[in-house]
Write an enzyme that holds these catalytic residues in place. Structure first.
Site, PDB file in Angstrom:
ATOM      1  CG  ASP A 155      -2.156   0.706   1.252  1.00 32.14           C
ATOM      2  OD1 ASP A 155      -2.556   1.360   0.374  1.00 32.14           O
ATOM      3  OD2 ASP A 155      -1.665   1.522   1.871  1.00 32.14           O
ATOM      4  CG  ASP A 191      -1.664   7.525   0.623  1.00 33.99           C
ATOM      5  OD1 ASP A 191      -0.568   8.733   0.810  1.00 33.99           O
ATOM      6  OD2 ASP A 191      -2.026   7.836   0.038  1.00 33.99           O
TER       7      ASP A 191
END
Length: 227
Positions: A19, A21
């Protein structure tokens, strides 16, 4: 595959999918601020920080709709645009988490294929890849405006197909329940990072193969097979 049946550790993976953020970039507080500022700009009730943190990982339109379910399409568009304004204003101040710049090249040198699966839009991710200079480390990246939003498996399935990896040798790494549910939905393994958007206790309900309090601990586990 049942991810709880037999949990591989460390070097038992070929493909690492990160991922962005809250996992690679320290952006959670900036996202929360931008969401709240957007609602404030439009005179809407400002959602609490916990709710804002929950939607991190969703595609932006889905995130705003979750927080403002009774808004019509025109108001949702205004909220999205207001969010983008506030986020872009502060994004050049964002930094990668400690250890990311040091360890990502080492993971690459160790032979891992690496990818990004993110709720960001393509333009936003490309700006961040250019800003940080780490784009060449990834074999492929996939964004929320190119596939269904997490936790739908399409984003991760595309990455697996692109790289030729096996789901059973793929590890999805993230800081939210959306990332871990994405892994389950795509038939891969999931690892949790406790320093991002979602509380660790929420992520543990989805039984990640391991969890880590900082990026270097994750990287050492992947390089050495030790937590």
């Amino acid at each position: 595959m049942n991810p709880q049946a037999q949990c591989p550790t460390g070097r038992h993976y070929d493909l690492l999918v990160f991922d962005w953020d809250g996992t690679l970039m320290d952006s959670t507080s900036t996202i929360v601020h931008a969401i709240q500022a957007a609602f404030r700009d439009l005179g809407k009730p400002v959602p609490p920080a916990r709710d804002c943190r929950f939607v991190i990982g969703y595609a932006l339109k889905e995130a705003i709709h979750y927080l403002a379910p009774h808004s019509d399409d025109a108001e949702l568009v205004r909220l999205v645009e207001a969010y983008r304004h506030h986020f872009v204003t502060g994004e050049r101040k964002l930094e990668l988490f400690d250890g990311v710049l040091e360890y990502l090249p080492r993971l690459r040198d160790a032979g891992y294929m690496m990818a990004v699966a993110t709720g960001k839009a393509r333009g936003g991710l490309n700006r961040m890849l250019d800003l940080t200079g780490i784009g060449p480390l990834f074999d492929v990246t996939r964004c929320a405006d190119e596939a269904f939003s997490k936790p739908h498996p399409a984003m991760l399935e595309y990455i697996i197909d692109f790289t030729g990896a096996e789901p059973s040798r793929t590890l999805m790494i993230g800081d939210t329940t959306h990332d871990l549910q994405l892994a389950i939905n795509a038939g891969t393994w999931g690892a949790a990072l406790s320093y991002g958007a979602h509380p660790l206790e929420d992520m543990l309900h989805l039984k990640p193969v391991a969890h880590f309090d900082d990026f270097p601990s994750l990287a050492r586990w992947l390089l050495e097979g030790e937590k």
